[in-house]
Design an enzyme around this catalytic site. Sequence first.
Site, PDB file in Angstrom:
ATOM      1  N   GLY A 152     -64.437 -64.015 -47.030  1.00 27.26           N
ATOM      2  CA  GLY A 152     -64.757 -63.855 -48.446  1.00 27.26           C
ATOM      3  C   GLY A 152     -64.583 -65.164 -49.196  1.00 27.26           C
ATOM      4  O   GLY A 152     -63.478 -65.712 -49.238  1.00 27.26           O
TER       5      GLY A 152
ATOM      6  N   GLY B 257     -64.867 -65.650 -52.414  1.00 27.50           N
ATOM      7  CA  GLY B 257     -64.634 -65.430 -53.841  1.00 27.50           C
ATOM      8  C   GLY B 257     -63.433 -66.272 -54.256  1.00 27.50           C
ATOM      9  O   GLY B 257     -63.091 -67.271 -53.606  1.00 27.50           O
ATOM     10  N   PHE B 258     -62.774 -65.839 -55.334  1.00 25.25           N
ATOM     11  CA  PHE B 258     -61.650 -66.648 -55.843  1.00 25.25           C
ATOM     12  C   PHE B 258     -60.516 -66.737 -54.818  1.00 25.25           C
ATOM     13  O   PHE B 258     -59.976 -67.816 -54.572  1.00 25.25           O
ATOM     14  CB  PHE B 258     -61.130 -66.045 -57.146  1.00 25.25           C
ATOM     15  CG  PHE B 258     -62.069 -66.265 -58.295  1.00 25.25           C
ATOM     16  CD1 PHE B 258     -62.114 -67.486 -58.939  1.00 25.25           C
ATOM     17  CD2 PHE B 258     -62.916 -65.255 -58.733  1.00 25.25           C
ATOM     18  CE1 PHE B 258     -62.985 -67.721 -59.988  1.00 25.25           C
ATOM     19  CE2 PHE B 258     -63.783 -65.460 -59.782  1.00 25.25           C
ATOM     20  CZ  PHE B 258     -63.818 -66.694 -60.420  1.00 25.25           C
ATOM     21  N   GLY B 259     -60.150 -65.609 -54.201  1.00 22.06           N
ATOM     22  CA  GLY B 259     -59.021 -65.614 -53.261  1.00 22.06           C
ATOM     23  C   GLY B 259     -59.323 -66.440 -52.023  1.00 22.06           C
ATOM     24  O   GLY B 259     -58.558 -67.344 -51.653  1.00 22.06           O
TER      25      GLY B 259
ATOM     26  N   VAL C  51     -69.002 -59.629 -42.364  1.00 18.65           N
ATOM     27  CA  VAL C  51     -67.947 -59.091 -41.507  1.00 18.65           C
ATOM     28  C   VAL C  51     -68.199 -57.605 -41.295  1.00 18.65           C
ATOM     29  O   VAL C  51     -68.347 -56.857 -42.262  1.00 18.65           O
ATOM     30  CB  VAL C  51     -66.554 -59.302 -42.156  1.00 18.65           C
ATOM     31  CG1 VAL C  51     -65.466 -58.698 -41.284  1.00 18.65           C
ATOM     32  CG2 VAL C  51     -66.306 -60.774 -42.391  1.00 18.65           C
TER      33      VAL C  51
ATOM     34  N   GLU D  32     -67.418 -57.407 -73.466  1.00 20.52           N
ATOM     35  CA  GLU D  32     -68.172 -58.665 -73.429  1.00 20.52           C
ATOM     36  C   GLU D  32     -69.663 -58.391 -73.228  1.00 20.52           C
ATOM     37  O   GLU D  32     -70.514 -59.002 -73.881  1.00 20.52           O
ATOM     38  CB  GLU D  32     -67.622 -59.566 -72.313  1.00 20.52           C
ATOM     39  CG  GLU D  32     -66.226 -60.092 -72.663  1.00 20.52           C
ATOM     40  CD  GLU D  32     -65.634 -61.038 -71.621  1.00 20.52           C
ATOM     41  OE1 GLU D  32     -66.092 -61.002 -70.459  1.00 20.52           O
ATOM     42  OE2 GLU D  32     -64.722 -61.793 -71.977  1.00 20.52           O
TER      43      GLU D  32
ATOM     44  N   ASP E 292     -58.611 -58.964 -55.130  1.00 20.58           N
ATOM     45  CA  ASP E 292     -58.877 -57.565 -55.511  1.00 20.58           C
ATOM     46  C   ASP E 292     -58.568 -56.595 -54.387  1.00 20.58           C
ATOM     47  O   ASP E 292     -58.303 -55.415 -54.633  1.00 20.58           O
ATOM     48  CB  ASP E 292     -60.361 -57.405 -55.889  1.00 20.58           C
ATOM     49  CG  ASP E 292     -60.659 -57.920 -57.283  1.00 20.58           C
ATOM     50  OD1 ASP E 292     -59.755 -58.497 -57.909  1.00 20.58           O
ATOM     51  OD2 ASP E 292     -61.806 -57.745 -57.752  1.00 20.58           O
TER      52      ASP E 292
ATOM     53  N   ALA F   6     -59.171 -62.646 -61.648  1.00 22.87           N
ATOM     54  CA  ALA F   6     -59.330 -63.907 -60.924  1.00 22.87           C
ATOM     55  C   ALA F   6     -58.017 -64.687 -60.748  1.00 22.87           C
ATOM     56  O   ALA F   6     -57.764 -65.196 -59.651  1.00 22.87           O
ATOM     57  CB  ALA F   6     -60.382 -64.765 -61.629  1.00 22.87           C
TER      58      ALA F   6
HETATM   59  C1  LIG Z   1     -68.552 -58.576 -64.326  1.00 20.87           C
HETATM   60  C2  LIG Z   1     -67.151 -59.028 -64.008  1.00 20.87           C
HETATM   61  C3  LIG Z   1     -66.413 -59.694 -64.983  1.00 20.87           C
HETATM   62  C4  LIG Z   1     -65.136 -60.128 -64.707  1.00 20.87           C
HETATM   63  N1  LIG Z   1     -64.459 -60.803 -65.696  1.00 20.87           N
HETATM   64  C5  LIG Z   1     -63.251 -61.333 -65.392  1.00 20.87           C
HETATM   65  C6  LIG Z   1     -62.585 -62.137 -66.336  1.00 20.87           C
HETATM   66  O1  LIG Z   1     -63.088 -62.362 -67.446  1.00 20.87           O
HETATM   67  N2  LIG Z   1     -61.366 -62.673 -66.000  1.00 20.87           N
HETATM   68  C7  LIG Z   1     -60.801 -62.432 -64.779  1.00 20.87           C
HETATM   69  O2  LIG Z   1     -59.728 -62.948 -64.514  1.00 20.87           O
HETATM   70  N3  LIG Z   1     -61.403 -61.658 -63.876  1.00 20.87           N
HETATM   71  C8  LIG Z   1     -62.612 -61.105 -64.134  1.00 20.87           C
HETATM   72  N4  LIG Z   1     -63.254 -60.348 -63.202  1.00 20.87           N
HETATM   73  C9  LIG Z   1     -62.542 -60.009 -61.957  1.00 20.87           C
HETATM   74  C10 LIG Z   1     -62.579 -61.158 -60.979  1.00 20.87           C
HETATM   75  O3  LIG Z   1     -63.892 -61.632 -60.832  1.00 20.87           O
HETATM   76  C11 LIG Z   1     -62.043 -60.637 -59.641  1.00 20.87           C
HETATM   77  O4  LIG Z   1     -60.714 -60.208 -59.836  1.00 20.87           O
HETATM   78  C12 LIG Z   1     -62.065 -61.758 -58.608  1.00 20.87           C
HETATM   79  O5  LIG Z   1     -63.384 -62.143 -58.356  1.00 20.87           O
HETATM   80  C13 LIG Z   1     -61.422 -61.248 -57.309  1.00 20.87           C
HETATM   81  O6  LIG Z   1     -61.506 -62.282 -56.361  1.00 20.87           O
HETATM   82  P1  LIG Z   1     -61.610 -61.920 -54.824  1.00 20.87           P
HETATM   83  O7  LIG Z   1     -61.601 -63.218 -54.090  1.00 20.87           O
HETATM   84  O8  LIG Z   1     -60.609 -60.896 -54.465  1.00 20.87           O
HETATM   85  O9  LIG Z   1     -63.021 -61.198 -54.662  1.00 20.87           O
HETATM   86  P2  LIG Z   1     -64.468 -61.715 -55.034  1.00 20.87           P
HETATM   87  O10 LIG Z   1     -64.436 -62.839 -55.992  1.00 20.87           O
HETATM   88  O11 LIG Z   1     -65.248 -60.498 -55.405  1.00 20.87           O
HETATM   89  O12 LIG Z   1     -65.026 -62.285 -53.655  1.00 20.87           O
HETATM   90  C14 LIG Z   1     -65.243 -61.476 -52.544  1.00 20.87           C
HETATM   91  C15 LIG Z   1     -66.182 -62.232 -51.609  1.00 20.87           C
HETATM   92  O13 LIG Z   1     -66.222 -61.561 -50.368  1.00 20.87           O
HETATM   93  C16 LIG Z   1     -67.544 -61.523 -49.904  1.00 20.87           C
HETATM   94  N5  LIG Z   1     -67.635 -60.370 -49.003  1.00 20.87           N
HETATM   95  C17 LIG Z   1     -67.389 -59.072 -49.303  1.00 20.87           C
HETATM   96  N6  LIG Z   1     -67.515 -58.309 -48.208  1.00 20.87           N
HETATM   97  C18 LIG Z   1     -67.873 -59.140 -47.203  1.00 20.87           C
HETATM   98  C19 LIG Z   1     -68.165 -58.942 -45.832  1.00 20.87           C
HETATM   99  N7  LIG Z   1     -68.102 -57.727 -45.259  1.00 20.87           N
HETATM  100  N8  LIG Z   1     -68.506 -60.014 -45.083  1.00 20.87           N
HETATM  101  C20 LIG Z   1     -68.586 -61.246 -45.637  1.00 20.87           C
HETATM  102  N9  LIG Z   1     -68.305 -61.492 -46.931  1.00 20.87           N
HETATM  103  C21 LIG Z   1     -67.955 -60.452 -47.705  1.00 20.87           C
HETATM  104  C22 LIG Z   1     -68.377 -61.408 -51.156  1.00 20.87           C
HETATM  105  O14 LIG Z   1     -69.700 -61.869 -50.934  1.00 20.87           O
HETATM  106  C23 LIG Z   1     -67.606 -62.296 -52.121  1.00 20.87           C
HETATM  107  O15 LIG Z   1     -68.060 -63.615 -52.091  1.00 20.87           O
HETATM  108  C24 LIG Z   1     -64.547 -59.879 -63.448  1.00 20.87           C
HETATM  109  C25 LIG Z   1     -65.283 -59.226 -62.464  1.00 20.87           C
HETATM  110  C26 LIG Z   1     -66.569 -58.796 -62.739  1.00 20.87           C
HETATM  111  C27 LIG Z   1     -67.356 -58.106 -61.666  1.00 20.87           C
END
Ligand SMILES: Cc1cc2nc3c(=O)[nH]c(=O)nc-3n(C[C@H](O)[C@H](O)[C@H](O)COP(=O)(O)OP(=O)(O)OC[C@H]3O[C@@H](n4cnc5c(N)ncnc54)[C@H](O)[C@@H]3O)c2cc1C
Length: 445
Positions: free
Chosen positions: A2, A4-6, A70, A161, A291, A306
């Site tokens: 993943g 994303g942020f994490g 995955v 928002e 998340d 995030a």
């Molecule tokens: C519309 C919206 C607005 C938001 N606004 C805010 C805000 O203003 N402030 C704030 O702090 N937070 C906000 N958030 C929440 C924040 O974006 C999440 O908490 C943060 O992105 C979590 O990070 P993460 O790394 O856990 O997951 P994510 O950032 O969601 O990243 C997960 C990654 O895993 C990948 N992935 C998933 N499943 C698979 C798989 N099976 N195989 C390969 N890759 C995979 C995805 O493609 C993605 O790139 C918002 C979220 C949304 C949807």
Amino acid sequence: MGAGFGGLWAARALAQTPVDALLVDRNNYHAFLPLLYQVAAAELEPEDIAYPVRSILRTLRHARFALADVEAIDLAGRVVKATERSIPYDFLILATGSVSHFFGVPGAARYAFPLKTMEQGIGLRNHILGCFERAAHEPSAEGRRRALTFAIVGGGPTGVEFAGALAELIRGPLLRDFPGLDPREVCVVLLEAREGIPPGLPEGLRAYTEGRLRRMGVEVRVRAVVAEVTPHAVHLRDGTVIPTETVVWTAGVRGDPSARVWGLPTAADGRVKVLPTLQVPNHPEVYVVGDLACVEEGGRPLPMVAPVAIQQGVAAARNILRQVRGADPQPFRYRDRGTMVAIGRNAAVACLGRRRFSGFPAWIVWLSVHIFKLIGFRNRLLVMINWAWDYLFYERAVRLILPLQARPSSQPAAEVRHPPAPGQAAEESGGAPKPGPDGPKPSAL
Ligand SMILES: Cc1cc2nc3c(=O)[nH]c(=O)nc-3n(C[C@H](O)[C@H](O)[C@H](O)COP(=O)(O)OP(=O)(O)OC[C@H]3O[C@@H](n4cnc5c(N)ncnc54)[C@H](O)[C@@H]3O)c2cc1C
């Protein structure tokens, strides 16, 4: 797993050390989700808030990227099974994020628009612009009203928002583009099951948010519990029926349902129950962050935002390095810097430490933080240009209806409109809607 942020922040932390880090994602970009609602509201282009992962990792010697989905994890054999390849690991950080949570509301997973991925953001923008095109040649007033009513479910930060951004899009550029439409037939309605929006913020800031949205033309309904979503209406528990073709679901999120399928121990909200060190019980080599991780502090699970994901990604990387050196991993502690929510032009609310402020100062802080946190100079510049254009000329830069290319494995056309995330179809089976603990999405980054 993943980017994303994490996952991205974990990979960056590991890449500065002599270990081999492989970052895997099903997309080749990192998406800045806090600004996704602006893509849906035609304020930003998708590429303004996304950045190629390979470009981010280019300068890091010990980190590589693999584009793969995955599919399974063999915890005993320490192998990730992804599309067309198996990836053996010594340590694994799972950061695959979350999906929309529909709380079992009938029809919601099928007919409401979730806002979690780039494809969904673009799909929603297409749909909103399409509604105006259809309304422009719809002879019946009832049909026009239905096409021009936009219901947003969930008065958390994302719902607020998006409602504000949509109201500004409609009252500004769209009504100018469609001079034949009657502004009185357009309605943006924000539905929140709890008392006040955004829930969880101090009373003064909630009152400001509600008042400001109302002045922008948004109909705010609190204590409005959604009972059912159909293709042409949203039904409330008190019997109210709002005819609409657009129900946007921002009411809640839950952990990526794949985690349970992969054999990880999950809580009721689908998040993986991890130890305070972020490790999976009985698997000290597997970490879960962001998340997808269920970590409690002060008796409450940490919010799905995030900053939690970023801090956990870095903490997991550091713990792995401690393990490599033969030291014990450290428990994770979250440093909460506060909450910010943008409402619209010159208007936001912010709660930073003990300081609470609203209006223009909060809006400037919100803008600065989001520009600062975006990845890449080009993206920052593009976002600033778009925002400045919008601010000076009351004009949105992009209003294209772009057809989305369905993935080869996608379902028939009717399903493609809003494909339910894995596991969500089961939610159709009923159950009362309830406000999610994860509904609010604070914007402090
Ligand atoms: C519309 C919206 C607005 C938001 N606004 C805010 C805000 O203003 N402030 C704030 O702090 N937070 C906000 N958030 C929440 C924040 O974006 C999440 O908490 C943060 O992105 C979590 O990070 P993460 O790394 O856990 O997951 P994510 O950032 O969601 O990243 C997960 C990654 O895993 C990948 N992935 C998933 N499943 C698979 C798989 N099976 N195989 C390969 N890759 C995979 C995805 O493609 C993605 O790139 C918002 C979220 C949304 C949807």
